[in-house]
Design a protein around this motif. Sequence first.
Motif, short mmCIF file in Angstrom:
data_model
loop_
_atom_site.label_atom_id
_atom_site.label_comp_id
_atom_site.label_asym_id
_atom_site.label_seq_id
_atom_site.Cartn_x
_atom_site.Cartn_y
_atom_site.Cartn_z
N LYS A 131 78.56 77.39 37.17
CA LYS A 131 79.90 78.00 37.15
C LYS A 131 80.27 78.29 38.59
CE LYS A 131 81.66 80.87 33.44
NZ LYS A 131 81.43 82.06 32.62
N GLU A 132 81.31 77.68 39.06
CA GLU A 132 81.58 77.78 40.50
C GLU A 132 82.99 77.26 40.74
OE1 GLU A 132 79.64 78.68 43.36
OE2 GLU A 132 81.75 78.51 43.95
N THR A 133 83.76 77.97 41.57
CA THR A 133 85.12 77.49 41.78
C THR A 133 85.27 76.65 43.05
OG1 THR A 133 85.66 79.56 42.88
CG2 THR A 133 86.24 79.38 40.54
N ALA A 134 84.38 76.85 44.04
CA ALA A 134 84.56 76.15 45.33
C ALA A 134 84.19 74.67 45.21
CB ALA A 134 83.72 76.82 46.40
N PRO A 135 85.14 73.76 45.43
CA PRO A 135 84.85 72.34 45.32
C PRO A 135 83.71 71.88 46.24
CG PRO A 135 87.22 72.67 45.37
CD PRO A 135 86.58 74.01 45.67
N ALA A 136 83.61 72.47 47.43
CA ALA A 136 82.57 72.02 48.36
C ALA A 136 81.17 72.23 47.77
CB ALA A 136 82.68 72.76 49.70
N LYS A 137 80.99 73.31 47.01
CA LYS A 137 79.66 73.58 46.45
C LYS A 137 79.32 72.59 45.33
CE LYS A 137 79.62 78.47 47.55
NZ LYS A 137 79.38 79.82 47.03
N LEU A 138 80.30 72.28 44.50
CA LEU A 138 79.99 71.32 43.44
C LEU A 138 79.86 69.91 44.01
CD1 LEU A 138 81.77 72.52 40.20
CD2 LEU A 138 79.61 73.19 41.20
N ALA A 139 80.57 69.62 45.11
CA ALA A 139 80.40 68.32 45.77
C ALA A 139 78.95 68.18 46.24
CB ALA A 139 81.35 68.18 46.96
N TYR A 140 78.41 69.28 46.73
CA TYR A 140 77.01 69.30 47.17
C TYR A 140 76.08 69.00 45.99
CZ TYR A 140 72.88 71.20 49.57
OH TYR A 140 71.65 71.37 50.15
N LEU A 141 76.35 69.62 44.84
CA LEU A 141 75.51 69.37 43.66
C LEU A 141 75.61 67.91 43.21
CD1 LEU A 141 75.99 72.49 41.31
CD2 LEU A 141 74.22 72.05 42.99
N VAL A 142 76.84 67.39 43.19
CA VAL A 142 77.03 66.00 42.77
C VAL A 142 76.27 65.07 43.71
CG1 VAL A 142 78.73 64.13 42.63
CG2 VAL A 142 79.24 66.36 41.58
N ALA A 143 76.39 65.32 45.01
CA ALA A 143 75.71 64.46 45.99
C ALA A 143 74.18 64.55 45.83
CB ALA A 143 76.12 64.84 47.42
N HIS A 144 73.69 65.73 45.49
CA HIS A 144 72.24 65.90 45.26
C HIS A 144 71.78 65.09 44.04
CE1 HIS A 144 68.42 68.32 45.12
NE2 HIS A 144 68.53 68.06 43.82
N GLU A 145 72.56 65.15 42.96
CA GLU A 145 72.18 64.39 41.76
C GLU A 145 72.27 62.89 42.03
OE1 GLU A 145 70.75 65.99 39.18
OE2 GLU A 145 71.13 67.78 40.40
N LEU A 146 73.29 62.47 42.78
CA LEU A 146 73.37 61.05 43.16
C LEU A 146 72.14 60.67 43.98
CD1 LEU A 146 77.17 60.66 44.06
CD2 LEU A 146 75.99 59.72 42.05
N GLY A 147 71.66 61.61 44.78
CA GLY A 147 70.44 61.38 45.56
C GLY A 147 69.25 61.08 44.66
N HIS A 148 69.10 61.87 43.59
CA HIS A 148 68.00 61.60 42.65
C HIS A 148 68.13 60.19 42.07
CE1 HIS A 148 65.90 65.39 42.49
NE2 HIS A 148 66.96 66.08 42.09
N ILE A 149 69.35 59.85 41.70
CA ILE A 149 69.57 58.54 41.06
C ILE A 149 69.27 57.41 42.06
CG2 ILE A 149 71.37 57.01 40.14
CD1 ILE A 149 72.67 59.63 38.99
N MET A 150 69.84 57.54 43.25
CA MET A 150 69.72 56.45 44.24
C MET A 150 68.31 56.33 44.79
SD MET A 150 72.67 55.15 44.29
CE MET A 150 74.36 55.57 43.86
N CYS A 151 67.57 57.44 44.81
CA CYS A 151 66.20 57.38 45.33
C CYS A 151 65.21 56.98 44.25
CB CYS A 151 65.79 58.72 45.94
SG CYS A 151 66.81 59.24 47.32
N GLY A 152 65.70 56.67 43.05
CA GLY A 152 64.81 56.17 42.01
C GLY A 152 63.97 57.23 41.31
#
Length: 331
Positions: A168-189
């Motif tokens: 639960k979070e309103t700041a877009p920058a923080k959720l962008a960070y979470l999305v990028a982290h999850e993409l990291g898991h996916i891309m790193c296999g």
Amino acid sequence: MSSFKELGLTAAQVRSLIPSWWVDEVAQSEDGLLELQILLARRFNVSLGSLQERDPSPKFQATAPRFKTVHPDGSSQLAVAAGIGNGLAHLLSAAAEGRPILQPLSPQSLRAQLMKDGGAATLDRLVGWSWKQGIPIVHVTGWPSGLRRPDAMCMRVDQRPIVMVVRKETAPAKLAYLVAHELGHIMCGHLAAGTNAVLVDETLPVDAQKSFFDDDEKEADAYAIEVLGGAELDAAAKRLLGRPYSELSLAAEVLSSLKDKPLDAGQVILAWGRLTQEWKTANAALKYLQTMQAAPRVINDVARDEIDFDVLSTDGMDHLLKLTAMELPPA
Ligand SMILES: [Zn+2]
């Protein structure tokens, strides 16, 4: 419904995820009861057989879950999260059918693709890009109340990776960070293909100091930072050091320092927060930047445009709309 107590879910939480048309009298007929059992099995990723015993005792379907928890009792709560996530992921996978399955990319190439038309790696861009590459992303706004919210999850359904942001979070920058982290898991296999792997991140260091215990987390985080700006982001944050700021002067300084730079002001403020640990000022400064809608809406507005609603059953659609708090697009 009360048999889910063993898994850590109250009957009310279970009830909150079944369709609105359900009335308990239907379960008096054998067909009606079976319908409910099928729905519950799919929604929570438990085996149908385990719900059909005389004393139902729901058991999660075999997946390859990996829970990134810091709490000793965390994994049972996260197993529930993974079960709910899995039910939703199957719907999203169906709604994205026919899209490509992306091959792993380096963070530098992902960043280059994101920014090929200029601008910065913002939340709406990250989510839009991911959907186009065949990675559905939603915000699970309607998480059952009283159930511990993880920050985010990623999983694979067949070959397709799927990301769910739950924090639960309103700041877009923080959720962008979470999305990028999850993409990291996916891309790193980190999600083995073809195993229905589920990865639940309970808490990520978006705005708090936390050191990671395992290499996958470090790797996913390094990937995220690189996508969001890497060395350039770090340099921009370091240039701000050594001066006192109010939240307003911090926001103003960041905006004026970024005029021609391909960085998101919110990410620079987060990076400054990580360096200084002055989160009160950083969080307040982020509020001044918020020109977009609240972050969950930013994610789900993109998702709503990308989801193929026609392939979903009425119940599937009902469930998806409930968990994402989306409204149907006008017909
Ligand atoms: Zn993680």
